[in-house]
Design an enzyme around this catalytic site. Sequence first.
Site, short mmCIF file in Angstrom:
data_model
loop_
_atom_site.label_atom_id
_atom_site.label_comp_id
_atom_site.label_asym_id
_atom_site.label_seq_id
_atom_site.Cartn_x
_atom_site.Cartn_y
_atom_site.Cartn_z
CB SER A 12 -0.90 -0.02 1.24
OG SER A 12 -1.30 1.28 1.58
N1 LIG Z 1 -6.43 8.72 1.72
C1 LIG Z 1 -6.19 7.46 2.39
C2 LIG Z 1 -6.28 6.34 1.38
C3 LIG Z 1 -6.11 4.99 2.06
C4 LIG Z 1 -6.48 3.83 1.16
O1 LIG Z 1 -7.33 3.95 0.26
N2 LIG Z 1 -5.84 2.67 1.41
C5 LIG Z 1 -6.17 1.48 0.66
C6 LIG Z 1 -4.92 0.63 0.52
S1 LIG Z 1 -3.72 1.37 -0.51
C7 LIG Z 1 -7.21 0.69 1.40
O2 LIG Z 1 -7.11 0.55 2.61
N3 LIG Z 1 -8.21 0.15 0.70
C8 LIG Z 1 -9.20 -0.70 1.27
C9 LIG Z 1 -10.58 -0.16 1.23
O3 LIG Z 1 -10.79 0.99 0.80
O4 LIG Z 1 -11.49 -0.89 1.63
C10 LIG Z 1 -4.82 7.50 3.05
O5 LIG Z 1 -3.92 8.16 2.50
O6 LIG Z 1 -4.66 6.88 4.11
#
Ligand SMILES: N[C@@H](CCC(=O)N[C@@H](CS)C(=O)NCC(=O)O)C(=O)O
Length: 223
Positions: A12
């Site tokens: 990530s």
């Molecule tokens: N703006 C957030 C974005 C976080 C994000 O979208 N992380 C992804 C992994 S890269 C995630 O956890 N996705 C799972 C989901 O949305 O259910 C940050 O910078 O923390």
Amino acid sequence: MPKLVLYTTHLSPPCRAVELTAKALGLELERKTINILAGDNLTPEFLKLNPKHTIPVLDDNGTIIGESHAIMIYLVRKYGKTDALYPSEIVQQARVNEALHFESGVLFARLRFITELVFFARKPEIPEDRIENVRKAYRLLEDSLCDEFVAGPQMTVADFSCISTVASTVGFISLDKSEFPRTNAWMERMKQLPYYEESNGIGATELGQFVLKQLAENTRSKV
Ligand SMILES: N[C@@H](CCC(=O)N[C@@H](CS)C(=O)NCC(=O)O)C(=O)O
């Protein structure tokens, strides 16, 4: 040394941005790996921590923060010996905020529009308009990079944020040196950090390769 727990995974980009920040500050993190593809982020325990079900999530002795940009700023403000990575001076800080929002709203958003299709919708190819959107984002970054770093002459958390995403995207959408010389030079500068490879390089390469592998697998399972 504070007890800082980070819910994270090397794949990530926003997690890696936080890991770069922690290294730069000399902070130790207790890493708890969350596998999104296995649904670790949708368990009742995790949803209690972060109802938005995203990683990274920081647990600083019971203070829970569930967003990478917020976490990076928190770590610098709480634990930084100086404010260099997130300057207090109002104009410099605005430049850093500008670059952080660019990463969140443009660079990372456009990567996520692709990874969601590949990993969850199992598309066998990336639609051309999504690739084009990433190339346009590269162009925006190139045109705004008028200093050594994304928010000015000093490295800040905005560089950690932007490099975490760009280093991942280049694994499957090329960033040509002659077309994007300033971005390539900036990436080389970031790669000089002694902790770069461990905190970002390995995971970024893995994500790029994983996208390509998953596309091939999606194609095979369609046939
Ligand atoms: N703006 C957030 C974005 C976080 C994000 O979208 N992380 C992804 C992994 S890269 C995630 O956890 N996705 C799972 C989901 O949305 O259910 C940050 O910078 O923390």
